[in-house]
Scaffold this active site. Structure first.
Site, PDB file in Angstrom:
ATOM      1  N   HIS A  86       0.846  -1.350   0.038  1.00  0.00           N
ATOM      2  CA  HIS A  86      -0.025  -0.152   0.079  1.00  0.00           C
ATOM      3  C   HIS A  86       0.798   1.357   0.081  1.00  0.00           C
ATOM      4  O   HIS A  86       1.951   1.245   0.698  1.00  0.00           O
ATOM      5  CB  HIS A  86      -0.915   0.055   1.152  1.00  0.00           C
ATOM      6  CG  HIS A  86      -0.330  -0.055   2.464  1.00  0.00           C
ATOM      7  ND1 HIS A  86      -0.267   0.959   3.353  1.00  0.00           N
ATOM      8  CD2 HIS A  86      -0.178  -1.145   3.376  1.00  0.00           C
ATOM      9  CE1 HIS A  86       0.285   0.726   4.346  1.00  0.00           C
ATOM     10  NE2 HIS A  86       0.476  -0.542   4.550  1.00  0.00           N
ATOM     11  N   ASP A  88      -0.815   4.229   0.814  1.00  0.00           N
ATOM     12  CA  ASP A  88      -1.158   5.278   1.692  1.00  0.00           C
ATOM     13  C   ASP A  88      -0.677   5.328   2.868  1.00  0.00           C
ATOM     14  O   ASP A  88       0.088   4.013   3.248  1.00  0.00           O
ATOM     15  CB  ASP A  88      -2.804   5.177   1.702  1.00  0.00           C
ATOM     16  CG  ASP A  88      -3.206   3.739   2.197  1.00  0.00           C
ATOM     17  OD1 ASP A  88      -2.433   2.928   2.226  1.00  0.00           O
ATOM     18  OD2 ASP A  88      -4.204   3.704   3.089  1.00  0.00           O
ATOM     19  N   GLU A 153      -5.206   1.057   2.287  1.00  0.00           N
ATOM     20  CA  GLU A 153      -5.396   0.072   3.349  1.00  0.00           C
ATOM     21  C   GLU A 153      -5.315   0.698   4.788  1.00  0.00           C
ATOM     22  O   GLU A 153      -5.856  -0.225   5.688  1.00  0.00           O
ATOM     23  CB  GLU A 153      -3.470  -0.449   3.345  1.00  0.00           C
ATOM     24  CG  GLU A 153      -3.647  -1.790   4.017  1.00  0.00           C
ATOM     25  CD  GLU A 153      -3.236  -1.961   5.417  1.00  0.00           C
ATOM     26  OE1 GLU A 153      -3.353  -2.623   6.229  1.00  0.00           O
ATOM     27  OE2 GLU A 153      -2.908  -0.769   5.910  1.00  0.00           O
ATOM     28  N   GLU A 154      -4.745   1.852   5.018  1.00  0.00           N
ATOM     29  CA  GLU A 154      -4.942   2.231   6.569  1.00  0.00           C
ATOM     30  C   GLU A 154      -6.187   2.650   6.830  1.00  0.00           C
ATOM     31  O   GLU A 154      -6.332   3.210   7.986  1.00  0.00           O
ATOM     32  CB  GLU A 154      -3.963   3.502   6.484  1.00  0.00           C
ATOM     33  CG  GLU A 154      -2.360   2.843   6.399  1.00  0.00           C
ATOM     34  CD  GLU A 154      -1.760   2.086   7.384  1.00  0.00           C
ATOM     35  OE1 GLU A 154      -2.536   1.812   8.052  1.00  0.00           O
ATOM     36  OE2 GLU A 154      -0.506   1.991   7.472  1.00  0.00           O
ATOM     37  N   HIS A 213     -25.065  22.244  34.048  1.00  0.00           N
ATOM     38  CA  HIS A 213     -24.559  22.701  35.349  1.00  0.00           C
ATOM     39  C   HIS A 213     -24.375  21.395  36.352  1.00  0.00           C
ATOM     40  O   HIS A 213     -25.269  20.923  36.560  1.00  0.00           O
ATOM     41  CB  HIS A 213     -25.271  23.726  35.959  1.00  0.00           C
ATOM     42  CG  HIS A 213     -24.367  24.358  37.007  1.00  0.00           C
ATOM     43  ND1 HIS A 213     -24.181  23.833  38.272  1.00  0.00           N
ATOM     44  CD2 HIS A 213     -23.774  25.582  37.183  1.00  0.00           C
ATOM     45  CE1 HIS A 213     -23.709  24.777  38.986  1.00  0.00           C
ATOM     46  NE2 HIS A 213     -23.260  26.000  38.416  1.00  0.00           N
ATOM     47  N   HIS A 427       2.704   4.090  12.594  1.00  0.00           N
ATOM     48  CA  HIS A 427       1.445   4.693  13.066  1.00  0.00           C
ATOM     49  C   HIS A 427       1.770   5.709  14.158  1.00  0.00           C
ATOM     50  O   HIS A 427       0.987   6.481  14.728  1.00  0.00           O
ATOM     51  CB  HIS A 427       0.639   3.609  13.562  1.00  0.00           C
ATOM     52  CG  HIS A 427      -0.285   2.750  12.764  1.00  0.00           C
ATOM     53  ND1 HIS A 427      -1.309   2.260  12.655  1.00  0.00           N
ATOM     54  CD2 HIS A 427       0.439   2.498  11.433  1.00  0.00           C
ATOM     55  CE1 HIS A 427      -1.524   1.433  11.551  1.00  0.00           C
ATOM     56  NE2 HIS A 427      -0.464   1.567  10.822  1.00  0.00           N
TER      57      HIS A 427
HETATM   58  N1  BES Z   1       1.320  -3.059   7.950  1.00  0.00           N
HETATM   59  C1  BES Z   1       0.186  -3.228   8.963  1.00  0.00           C
HETATM   60  C2  BES Z   1      -0.323  -4.318   9.241  1.00  0.00           C
HETATM   61  C3  BES Z   1       0.680  -5.192  10.322  1.00  0.00           C
HETATM   62  C4  BES Z   1       1.182  -4.320  11.384  1.00  0.00           C
HETATM   63  C5  BES Z   1       1.159  -6.286  10.108  1.00  0.00           C
HETATM   64  C6  BES Z   1       1.982  -4.901  12.490  1.00  0.00           C
HETATM   65  C7  BES Z   1       1.915  -7.025  11.063  1.00  0.00           C
HETATM   66  C8  BES Z   1       2.224  -6.362  12.110  1.00  0.00           C
HETATM   67  C9  BES Z   1      -0.918  -2.372   8.236  1.00  0.00           C
HETATM   68  O1  BES Z   1      -0.598  -1.231   7.424  1.00  0.00           O
HETATM   69  C10 BES Z   1      -1.952  -1.800   9.210  1.00  0.00           C
HETATM   70  O2  BES Z   1      -1.767  -0.816   9.883  1.00  0.00           O
HETATM   71  N2  BES Z   1      -3.207  -2.203   9.163  1.00  0.00           N
HETATM   72  C11 BES Z   1      -4.165  -1.827  10.230  1.00  0.00           C
HETATM   73  C12 BES Z   1      -5.483  -2.479   9.434  1.00  0.00           C
HETATM   74  C13 BES Z   1      -6.657  -1.752   9.711  1.00  0.00           C
HETATM   75  C14 BES Z   1      -6.656  -0.400   9.394  1.00  0.00           C
HETATM   76  C15 BES Z   1      -7.837  -2.313   9.004  1.00  0.00           C
HETATM   77  C16 BES Z   1      -4.103  -2.472  11.574  1.00  0.00           C
HETATM   78  O3  BES Z   1      -3.603  -3.594  11.807  1.00  0.00           O
HETATM   79  O4  BES Z   1      -4.507  -1.863  12.350  1.00  0.00           O
HETATM   80 MN    MN Z   2       1.072  -1.524   6.304  1.00  0.00          MN
HETATM   81 MN    MN Z   3      -0.220   0.472   8.769  1.00  0.00          MN
END
Ligand code: BES
Ligand code: MN
Ligand code: MN
Length: 457
Positions: A86, A88, A153-154, A213, A427
């Site tokens: 991804h 994004d 994806e995010e 209040h 993140h």
């Molecule tokens: N790259 C991550 C997924 C991930 C995180 C895999 C840690 C293995 C270990 C992906 O970009 C992500 O953050 N996914 C989200 C999915 C959600 C937004 C539906 C997540 O895991 O919170």
């Molecule tokens: Mn990811």
């Molecule tokens: Mn992610």
């Protein structure tokens, strides 16, 4: 392969300079004000695909952000890799905690700092450069490749399942390769064979027409912030077990053999705790930390909002309280079914003193695969060549919603070969990617294409 490895070594600095340009585009999929930036990033991705020699590169429009598709199908008789990633990224707040600006990639101590460096532009770019090295040295790839790089994806990949289902012929392949996860630890490359799923909700409570209040009305009405706290407190017991009736019904229990394998991994619980800055670790009684994160479901509060949170004190009963909660799921829990159980439970325990509304947000199925298949073994050999180390096998606590779709709808095995590190702040502020792992990852990817190309279809 010597020529390709030499090529990758010689071009090391150029790769970093190009990656900086990719990272400069603020492709934050969650924020409407970045819509044009997300598209610009899709175009940059497509342009890069054309430059490295992929063919029929195009943007595929969706109701949301575009998908980028490209392919090279000149390896007659050889297998086909479907590569997924991804472009994004997550929002950058809190911005003040970044050491350098999130969209001005900066190298410090062998790490490149920027939003998207590890999740996931850096890891996608690693594959672009592996393709480029093959193309520049040999004018061809040792395997057929299809690239599917999405921009949502995010935010839960809401449009990707439809795209995959509507384009099964286009996406026909033998194996899916993804680099979007961390490796086990620095110096311990890994192949991930399991991901958790997700069910995410917003809870809104209204107590009264407007704030009140707290002296004039305190005692006469329910306080929605308190009610929300009481509801949330009923979701888990003191031993970390989730109290939603039926929640564990479909959980596949960890096997003794798997638990034994987890226990053999070089995991230092004290170091883990200190790195997190937690006074104590906490989780479901009867399970180790790795078991809790990789093989057990959880219920988490992601955020809470209610009442007065400014400086000083204000005597008020808030009219509203809001919570964002999510459940991480393990095989064979189904996000829809779990969502229904959660809704039924919260409706049952919410008192009549407040108005409750629930919004179902994104979700995804958990995924797990056997790792004795030839593609995983091929990835193991490639990683060993790139990193000088045999990979370990691990599961992960995070989610990549489309992985289960690839398995169920396309019937494909997925190989998750990630080169991130657990402490690279995905993140979070100061997201980074180790440039040594990035470089070794390019070499390992280049080997991976050869290894898979040499397998029977
Ligand atoms: N790259 C991550 C997924 C991930 C995180 C895999 C840690 C293995 C270990 C992906 O970009 C992500 O953050 N996914 C989200 C999915 C959600 C937004 C539906 C997540 O895991 O919170
Ligand atoms: Mn990811
Ligand atoms: Mn992610």
């Amino acid at each position: 392969m010597d020529k390709i490895v030499d090529h990758i070594n010689v071009n090391r600095d150029r790769y970093v300079e190009e990656l900086k340009q990719y990272l400069a585009i603020p492709s934050v999929s969650a924020l409407p004000q970045h819509k044009d930036d997300v598209r610009r990033c899709a175009e940059w991705t497509a342009d890069q695909m054309r430059r490295i020699g992929l063919q029929t590169v195009r943007l595929e429009e969706t109701p949301g952000h575009p998908i980028v598709y490209g392919e090279w199908l000149g390896a007659q008789g050889a297998p086909t890799i479907l590569f997924y990633g991804h472009y994004d990224v997550q929002p950058v707040d809190p911005l003040n905690l970044w050491t350098s600006p999130p969209f001005e990639a900066t190298v410090r101590d062998g790490e490149i700092y920027a939003r998207g460096s590890v999740d996931d532009k850096g890891q996608v770019f690693m594959h672009f450069k592996a393709v480029e090295a093959h193309m520049k040295e040999h004018g061809r790839l040792p395997v057929n490749m299809k690239f599917l790089i999405e921009g949502e994806e995010e935010v839960g990949s809401a449009n990707l399942d439809n795209f995959v289902n509507a384009n099964k012929a286009l996406l026909k392949a033998d194996v899916v390769v993804i680099s979007d996860s961390p490796m086990f630890d620095r110096g311990v490359p890994s192949i991930c064979y399991g991901l958790r799923g997700l069910a995410y909700y917003q809870i809104d409570l209204r107590g009264t027409k407007s704030d009140l209040h707290s002296g004039s009305f305190g005692g006469a009405v329910a306080n929605p912030a308190m009610v929300l706290a009481q509801i949330l407190a009923q979701m888990k017991d003191r031993s970390g077990r989730i109290k939603i009736p039926g929640f564990y019904d479909d959980v596949v229990e960890l096997l003794p053999e798997e638990r034994a394998e987890f226990a053999k991994l070089p995991f230092n619980e004290r170091k883990y705790r200190l790195e997190l800055g937690a006074p104590r670790l906490f989780g479901e009684t009867g399970f180790t930390t790795l078991e809790r994160v990789w093989g057990r479901p959880t219920f988490e509060v992601n955020g809470l909002l209610s009442g007065f949170t400014g400086e000083g004190a204000k005597t008020v009963i808030p009219a509203l309280a809001m919570g964002k909660v999510s459940m991480r799921l393990v095989p064979n829990q189904d996000p829809k079914k779990i969502g229904d159980l959660f809704e039924a439970h919260i409706k049952k325990i919410a008192p009549k003193t407040v108005e409750l509304s629930l919004t179902r947000m994104h979700g995804g199925k958990p995924w797990m695969t056997a790792f004795d298949n030839p593609f995983v073994q091929a990835a193991g050999r490639a990683i060993e060549k790139g990193f000088g180390q045999r990979p370990v096998f691990n599961r992960e606590g995070g989610s990549i919603p489309v992985v289960a779709t690839f398995q169920e709808e396309l019937g494909l095995p997925c190989v998750l070969f990630g080169v991130g590190l657990p402490d690279e702040n995905a993140h979070a502020p100061d997201e980074k990617l180790d440039l040594g792992n990035f470089h070794n990852g390019i070499i390992a990817s280049a080997f991976l294409y050869g290894e898979i190309g040499g397998l029977p279809r």
